[in-house]
Design a protein around this motif. Sequence first.
Motif, PDB file in Angstrom:
ATOM      1  N   ILE A   5     -27.557 113.943  29.206  1.00 16.76           N
ATOM      2  CA  ILE A   5     -27.416 112.998  28.098  1.00 16.76           C
ATOM      3  C   ILE A   5     -26.412 113.546  27.093  1.00 16.76           C
ATOM      4  O   ILE A   5     -26.529 114.666  26.647  1.00 16.76           O
ATOM      5  N   ASN A   6     -25.434 112.735  26.744  1.00 13.38           N
ATOM      6  CA  ASN A   6     -24.525 113.099  25.667  1.00 13.38           C
ATOM      7  C   ASN A   6     -25.055 112.466  24.390  1.00 13.38           C
ATOM      8  O   ASN A   6     -25.065 111.246  24.260  1.00 13.38           O
ATOM      9  N   PRO A   7     -25.548 113.289  23.436  1.00 10.44           N
ATOM     10  CA  PRO A   7     -26.154 112.714  22.232  1.00 10.44           C
ATOM     11  C   PRO A   7     -25.211 111.829  21.430  1.00 10.44           C
ATOM     12  O   PRO A   7     -25.657 111.003  20.655  1.00 10.44           O
ATOM     13  N   PRO A  27     -26.120 107.550  27.481  1.00  9.55           N
ATOM     14  CA  PRO A  27     -26.279 107.962  28.868  1.00  9.55           C
ATOM     15  C   PRO A  27     -24.957 107.971  29.620  1.00  9.55           C
ATOM     16  O   PRO A  27     -24.129 107.084  29.464  1.00  9.55           O
ATOM     17  N   ALA A  28     -24.787 108.984  30.438  1.00 10.66           N
ATOM     18  CA  ALA A  28     -23.606 109.047  31.287  1.00 10.66           C
ATOM     19  C   ALA A  28     -23.857 108.273  32.568  1.00 10.66           C
ATOM     20  O   ALA A  28     -24.989 108.117  32.999  1.00 10.66           O
ATOM     21  N   LYS A  29     -22.790 107.779  33.179  1.00 16.06           N
ATOM     22  CA  LYS A  29     -22.953 107.078  34.448  1.00 16.06           C
ATOM     23  C   LYS A  29     -23.373 108.076  35.505  1.00 16.06           C
ATOM     24  O   LYS A  29     -22.772 109.131  35.644  1.00 16.06           O
ATOM     25  N   ALA A  80     -37.946 115.833  27.715  1.00 14.79           N
ATOM     26  CA  ALA A  80     -38.597 114.598  28.137  1.00 14.79           C
ATOM     27  C   ALA A  80     -38.378 114.315  29.603  1.00 14.79           C
ATOM     28  O   ALA A  80     -38.943 113.379  30.152  1.00 14.79           O
ATOM     29  N   GLY A  81     -37.578 115.146  30.271  1.00 14.84           N
ATOM     30  CA  GLY A  81     -37.366 114.941  31.688  1.00 14.84           C
ATOM     31  C   GLY A  81     -36.663 113.634  31.987  1.00 14.84           C
ATOM     32  O   GLY A  81     -36.887 113.009  33.004  1.00 14.84           O
ATOM     33  N   ALA A  82     -35.807 113.195  31.072  1.00 14.42           N
ATOM     34  CA  ALA A  82     -35.132 111.904  31.229  1.00 14.42           C
ATOM     35  C   ALA A  82     -36.147 110.793  31.354  1.00 14.42           C
ATOM     36  O   ALA A  82     -35.944 109.811  32.024  1.00 14.42           O
ATOM     37  N   GLY A  83     -37.295 110.950  30.740  1.00 17.49           N
ATOM     38  CA  GLY A  83     -38.351 109.954  30.827  1.00 17.49           C
ATOM     39  C   GLY A  83     -38.026 108.739  29.990  1.00 17.49           C
ATOM     40  O   GLY A  83     -37.544 108.834  28.884  1.00 17.49           O
ATOM     41  N   GLY A  84     -38.331 107.564  30.523  1.00 18.22           N
ATOM     42  CA  GLY A  84     -38.136 106.340  29.779  1.00 18.22           C
ATOM     43  C   GLY A  84     -36.825 105.674  30.126  1.00 18.22           C
ATOM     44  O   GLY A  84     -35.817 106.314  30.380  1.00 18.22           O
ATOM     45  N   SER A  85     -36.849 104.353  30.179  1.00 16.06           N
ATOM     46  CA  SER A  85     -35.653 103.623  30.591  1.00 16.06           C
ATOM     47  C   SER A  85     -34.508 103.813  29.624  1.00 16.06           C
ATOM     48  O   SER A  85     -33.356 103.616  29.972  1.00 16.06           O
ATOM     49  N   GLY A  86     -34.787 104.188  28.372  1.00 14.69           N
ATOM     50  CA  GLY A  86     -33.728 104.390  27.401  1.00 14.69           C
ATOM     51  C   GLY A  86     -32.797 105.514  27.766  1.00 14.69           C
ATOM     52  O   GLY A  86     -31.699 105.615  27.247  1.00 14.69           O
ATOM     53  N   CYS A  87     -33.212 106.380  28.691  1.00 15.15           N
ATOM     54  CA  CYS A  87     -32.357 107.509  29.103  1.00 15.15           C
ATOM     55  C   CYS A  87     -31.457 107.161  30.269  1.00 15.15           C
ATOM     56  O   CYS A  87     -30.615 107.979  30.659  1.00 15.15           O
ATOM     57  N   TYR A  88     -31.621 106.017  30.874  1.00 16.62           N
ATOM     58  CA  TYR A  88     -30.870 105.676  32.071  1.00 16.62           C
ATOM     59  C   TYR A  88     -29.906 104.535  31.790  1.00 16.62           C
ATOM     60  O   TYR A  88     -30.173 103.670  30.949  1.00 16.62           O
ATOM     61  N   PHE A 138     -45.689 109.750  27.694  1.00 21.87           N
ATOM     62  CA  PHE A 138     -46.407 108.752  28.481  1.00 21.87           C
ATOM     63  C   PHE A 138     -45.916 107.344  28.172  1.00 21.87           C
ATOM     64  O   PHE A 138     -45.813 106.500  29.071  1.00 21.87           O
ATOM     65  N   THR A 139     -45.606 107.092  26.931  1.00 18.77           N
ATOM     66  CA  THR A 139     -45.123 105.762  26.549  1.00 18.77           C
ATOM     67  C   THR A 139     -43.767 105.478  27.183  1.00 18.77           C
ATOM     68  O   THR A 139     -43.525 104.383  27.708  1.00 18.77           O
ATOM     69  N   SER A 140     -42.876 106.461  27.138  1.00 16.97           N
ATOM     70  CA  SER A 140     -41.551 106.256  27.733  1.00 16.97           C
ATOM     71  C   SER A 140     -41.646 106.133  29.248  1.00 16.97           C
ATOM     72  O   SER A 140     -40.933 105.333  29.863  1.00 16.97           O
ATOM     73  N   GLU A 141     -42.547 106.914  29.853  1.00 16.52           N
ATOM     74  CA  GLU A 141     -42.730 106.807  31.294  1.00 16.52           C
ATOM     75  C   GLU A 141     -43.274 105.433  31.674  1.00 16.52           C
ATOM     76  O   GLU A 141     -42.916 104.864  32.706  1.00 16.52           O
TER      77      GLU A 141
END
Length: 658
Positions: free
Chosen positions: A151-153, A157-159, A201-209, A289-292
């Motif tokens: 993740i670039n803050p 998200p990067a492709k 967060a382990g890239a958890g949650g759709s906001g990271c993708y 858990f919420t992001s997952e």
Amino acid sequence: MKTQNEDDKKDHHADHQQASSRLPPDLLKVSQDIDHYIFNLWSSRSGADSKPPDVPICVEQFAVLLEEIIDDYTRTRGHPLKWSQLRDDEAATFLESTNRISKLSKSLCHFSSEYKYAYSISRIGGVLQRAMSYLEDEFKSYLDDCKALKINPDTGPAKQHSIVKRDDDGGHVPEDQEAAPDHSNHHSNHNKELLETNKAAGAGGSGCYSEEIMSNLNKLAKALMFGGYEAECWHAYFVARRNVMEDSLSRMGFERRSIDEVQKTSWECVEREIVAWLRTFKYCTTELFTSERKLTATVFSDHPSMSESIISDLCRFTVIQLLHFSNAVAVTKRSPDKLYKFLDVYEALRDLLPSMDTLLRPQCMEELKAETLITRCRLGEMMINIIQELEITINADPPKNPVPGGGVHPLTRYAVTTIENACCYKETLDQVFLEHLQFQQQSGGGGEVEVDPTGSGAGESHHLSPFGMQIARAMELLDANLEAKSKLYKDPSLSMIFMMNNGRHILQKVKESPGASSLLGSAWIKKRSSDLRQYHKNYQRETWGRLMQCLSVEGLISSSTGKVHKPVLKEKFKSFNAVFDDIHKTQASWVISDEQLQSELRVSITNMVVPAYRSFIARFSQTFTPGRQTEKYIKYQGEDLEKYIDELFDGSAAGKKK
């Protein structure tokens, strides 16, 4: 000019067209025939007398065409073609074909008793299995790639997928990563912290993708589910996200530890692990858990029951790991220094788990609640025993070796500090003691122990919680212990000083602690204040009462002549001087540790002694012959007494007065 990637995709498309041209019909025409055949199969099911239609040639043609595509994707030139390398129309066509062959397989299997369908059922089933296997591998690949997502803050998200080029033999080879250099070293420390948080967060949650990744995960999941690969899809997703969540826990500083490992670890290390555990537990229940759940719901948007099943089991798996550690803490060896960490763990289990009600299936939630309750009971029993051990400590400290100068006894400081700190967790310990008492009553183990917290017989024990009664009982034992210790002083006045010092220390600490003052109540504080005033009065009577007797006029004036008996007056001044000298010499070495109490005592002594002494001098000083006789017997003036009284209780080894 065309890019290398465009040439690659053109070459791949040409290869596919060449392979397809060897077959008489095209995929679109065969697909239409298959749809018509599936319709006929389902129509024959509804007709009472109609026979199922024969298997047309389009079934074999469709199987061959789809198999050719799968071969092209999985075995061409030794390198499987990644899903991200397909053109959008290719991916859409493949998904349509896998859905179509899934429908065909289900339709044929309905007539599995018909011999004429046996070969086709086997043939179509084999191709379907290969198609599903490819999709499953690509689904896993996407999930694995997501774990390594950077993740670039600053830019989001990067492709995820890499650019692909063909080697000289036409194979698919990833571009070197030097085409996308890492600029992370140029970020500020704050951005680095944000990056670590995202990694934690382990890239958890759709906001990271990226939307593309989410879209492809969703499409692949739908195809697998439609093809009857629910179990494989569930397992692939669960394992991938479980690994991500375990990595998240590790990044937060939490590591799985067995009970034996925890018990063999020093408490200092366990304390640090508890801090990490608390941070991790809170992070999981409030963020991870919420992001997952959002991620899972997006991937399985058409299958909410699958989404609920997966997120429930993911959360359950993680929480069980966290509960294992709390169980290990709950069975460590009990000691007073562990009380506050036990309380922290107890509060986390009490407050954080209920927030997961919407994340877990009811049966799973009940299971975790039951296991959590067992741990809480263990921790509660440990904490109750630690608090009760204060009574043992008080009773085990016998009256010996009085504190020099009547200062605050170490036992008083220890007991009050323990109570003060415990009362910072008043609400929690109220709950712990109440739950324990209810359990005892339910199991027939006895009820409340009566105690009069005020010592006044006011019968206010019913106003105290079980925890409050425990503290009040400890205070009563401390009072009795201090009373016994005060008897060690041969000087009764010093006994009163000792009781004032210790009583004042206890009262002030309780009043300064909101938890302790509310726990013990205003009646308890009022009674303690009254006791202190009584000690003060007793001290003044015992010490300064005998000095004031020296200023009594009894026997000093002749009843017949009204004249002053000069020898008696001389003796009174001599006695006053001697008694005051003795008090000053002795009590200058005594200790009043509380400055306010020290000031109050000095002021009260001054107000008691100095005005009476000045009045006595004013009335009888002219009896002496001015000069040496006056100086001999009137040793002090009023201001001298004030000065020397202000030197009392400062703990000096001897009086300052010469």
